[in-house]
Write a protein that holds these residues in place. Structure first.
Motif, short mmCIF file in Angstrom:
data_model
loop_
_atom_site.label_atom_id
_atom_site.label_comp_id
_atom_site.label_asym_id
_atom_site.label_seq_id
_atom_site.Cartn_x
_atom_site.Cartn_y
_atom_site.Cartn_z
N UNK A 57 68.98 -32.95 13.96
CA UNK A 57 67.81 -32.83 14.83
C UNK A 57 67.93 -31.62 15.74
N UNK A 58 69.15 -31.40 16.24
CA UNK A 58 69.37 -30.22 17.08
C UNK A 58 69.09 -28.94 16.31
N UNK A 59 69.53 -28.90 15.05
CA UNK A 59 69.29 -27.71 14.25
C UNK A 59 67.81 -27.49 14.01
N UNK A 106 78.94 -31.38 19.48
CA UNK A 106 78.87 -32.43 18.45
C UNK A 106 79.74 -32.08 17.26
N UNK A 107 79.75 -30.84 16.87
CA UNK A 107 80.60 -30.43 15.75
C UNK A 107 82.07 -30.62 16.09
N UNK A 108 82.43 -30.37 17.34
CA UNK A 108 83.81 -30.63 17.75
C UNK A 108 84.13 -32.11 17.72
N UNK A 154 75.51 -41.08 13.23
CA UNK A 154 74.67 -40.79 14.41
C UNK A 154 74.88 -39.35 14.87
N UNK A 155 76.14 -38.91 14.88
CA UNK A 155 76.43 -37.53 15.28
C UNK A 155 75.76 -36.54 14.33
N UNK A 156 75.86 -36.83 13.03
CA UNK A 156 75.29 -35.92 12.04
C UNK A 156 73.77 -35.87 12.17
#
Length: 598
Positions: free
Chosen positions: A412-414, A215-217, A405-407
């Motif tokens: 949420x992943x974090x 996601x960061x990429x 949405x990505x952020x």
């Protein structure tokens, strides 16, 4: 609980092997002198263990000799009779050509021959392979292994030569530690659920961290992870879209004209005025600096003054000349330092002038566009311009929404990652506490296995052995089997092949003995059990095997006659009833399969 008989539908090419509940010896005699120094003899000593594994429904391996030479074995059907916990028996029928269709027959008497039994007499016929494994698992009912199936730890009870390399990690455990360490911990008496859950959390954490990187990429890897800032920009752009859409819907651009006029006067013109004033100031300062740099010259020359005074007949002493020269040098030093500052200031002014000119050009273009818009009389031209701006704004909004949405997913992943990390820490603490408790308690299953393990090793080689389980910094179990010196320190003796094999045998027997009160396998097959030991140790190891058979543990040991301790001819090492299979190298009749070697 124990193999009872292995036979085929072709007794003339494979004689039945009937096992006893006690010590079973498979002895290979090398009778021909030319074969004495050979490492392998292809008599079938090792093959017997593989056939037992085949009867216990091993998966299809193209390297297995039955499949690698299927043209020679296609018509073979194997029958494995197994003694169950309640004293009854089950026979497993499995063919080579149709190895995935299994049959089962439950019976009360041992050493039966069902090779000619009609299909209707079997309890289960043509059972698919996976279903057959489930069925055999229910017949064996090794409840002490649950929740794992019977094949999970079968390698500890069917040790091939390949399985003597490590006491704990069998050849069939070549995959990840998460696949076998929880099982091994379970049969050693530890809480396998904790260990399995720890591996599951670790795998889930690795998966989430990989998704986070992805996601960061996709976000471009920059510092664009502030959801609040994105939401704020999105709100402003959405409002702007609504305003422009209302203008387009009403086909009325008066308010936009008013807005453009106000911006032109209040913002653009004002900014241009400020920039022009700043540019004027900068250029004036620069002009002064350039002039100062040119004027900072010392025109007085002492040599020329001396010559002039000499022509006029006026005395010009050396001391006066030196004083003037020092004054000139001092002034030069001050001038050079001042010039340095002036040059730096000129460079700063030039850089700021460049930026001011660039901003003036941009503001000038913006002013020209606004004036053109205000002077535009074609309403459709304005409509087209607004439409183009609206498309751009909506594209920006879509990009911002996707970015938001990505952020949000990343946040949420974090959160999930932090939660998993905390769970892992708690699990590791619980695992460490469990290992410490079970290791310290003399009443634990692990302590019993430890004592039996050391007892066997000490009886054979007169050296203590330690079975140890520890937790590493990652929360994973580490298993060790070590020989100890008199001071209790680990020695390197266990690294030798013969002693490592002894440690494997001792571990397997200790494991079975510690579970004698449970539904657990009660047999141990060891290929080449006496290899590399000296005669005295061989005598002692066989004594251990015999003693363990008295406890109800069946032992199947294969060996070559050259491994037997030296004895007189009238003092055989094994009793006649202990040798269940005698192989030799004098023709095909001496082999396990009465046929040419492959």
């Amino acid at each position: 609980m124990k193999p009872s008989k292995l036979y085929t539908n072709q007794p003339d090419r494979f004689a039945a092997v009937e096992f006893t509940p006690e010590l079973n010896v498979v002895l290979a005699e090398i009778r021909l002198p030319e074969n004495q120094d050979r490492d392998t003899h292809n008599l079938g000593k090792t093959t017997l263990g593989r056939l037992l594994d085949f009867g216990f429904l091993a998966g299809r391996d193209p390297r297995f000799f039955l499949y690698r030479h299927e043209d020679r074995f296609a018509d073979f059907v194997f029958f494995l009779e197994i003694e169950l916990h309640d004293g009854t028996y089950v026979t497993v029928r499995r063919g080579v050509a149709d190895q995935s269709r299994i049959a089962f027959k439950k019976h009360a008497a041992r050493h039966q021959d069902f090779s000619d039994l009609a299909e209707r007499e079997w309890d289960h016929v043509s059972v698919p392979f996976e279903r057959a494994r489930e069925l055999l698992d229910s017949y064996l009912d090794w409840r002490a292994l649950k929740p794992w199936r019977f094949r999970k730890g079968l390698g500890y009870f069917l040790r091939s030569q390949e399985d003597f390399g490590d006491v704990f990690q069998l050849r069939r455990f070549a995959n990840s530690h998460a696949d076998w360490k929880p099982f091994l911990a379970h049969i050693l008496g530890f809480d396998a659920a904790l260990i399995g859950e720890h591996y599951a959390k670790e795998a889930a954490l690795t998966d989430l961290e990989a998704k986070s990187v992805t996601i960061r990429q996709e976000l471009g890897g920059g510092d664009i992870e502030d959801a609040g800032k994105i939401d704020g920009i999105l709100l402003l752009k959405t409002q702007e879209v609504e305003k422009k859409q209302a203008l387009l819907d009403g086909f009325d651009f008066r308010s936009e004209d008013k807005s453009e006029t106000k911006m032109l006067v209040d913002k653009v013109d004002e900014r241009i005025a400020v920039l022009n004033a700043r540019r004027y100031s900068l250029m004036a300062n620069r002009k002064k600096i350039v002039a100062s740099l040119q004027d900072d010259q010392i025109l007085f020359n002492p040599d020329e003054a001396a010559e002039l005074f000499e022509e006029a007949g006026v005395l010009f002493g050396g001391q006066i000349k030196r004083d003037f020269q020092q004054l000139i040098d001092f002034n030069k030093a001050i001038t050079e330092e001042r010039q340095g500052y002036l040059v730096e200031e000129r460079a700063d002014i030039d850089a700021e002038l460049k930026a001011v000119n660039a901003e003036l050009n941009t503001a000038g273009k913006r002013r020209a566009e606004m004036l053109a818009f205000l002077s535009e009389t074609d309403t459709f031209a304005k409509y087209r311009r607004f439409t183009s701006e609206l498309v751009t704004l909506r594209a920006d909004i879509q990009s911002l929404q996707r970015q938001r949405d990505f952020v949000h997913r990343l946040q949420q992943l974090r959160t999930d990652i932090r939660s998993l990390q905390e769970d892992k820490i708690h699990l590791q603490s619980a695992i460490e506490a469990d290992v410490e408790t079970k290791s310290a308690s003399p009443e634990s299953l692990f302590s019993a296995i430890r004592l039996y393990f050391n007892e066997i090793v000490e009886e054979v080689i007169d050296s203590k052995a330690l079975l140890n389980v520890s937790v590493n910094r990652l929360g994973h179990l580490e298993f060790k089997a070590e020989l100890l010196d008199e001071a209790g320190n680990a020695t390197s003796a266990d690294r030798g092949h013969s002693y490592r094999k002894l440690l494997c045998v001792a571990f397997d027997l200790a494991l079975i003995r510690a579970h004698l009160g449970e539904a657990f396998p009660r047999f141990a097959y060891h290929d080449g059990v006496l290899e590399s030991l000296d005669d005295r140790k061989k005598e002692l190891l066989i004594s251990v095997l015999r003693r363990y058979t008295e406890m109800g543990i069946q032992s199947i040991a294969t060996l070559i006659d050259s491994d037997l301790p030296k004895r007189l001819a009238d003092q055989p090492f094994f009793e006649t009833e202990e040798i269940v299979l005698l192989l030799h190298d004098e023709g095909e009749n001496g082999r396990l399969f009465k046929m040419a070697s492959w």
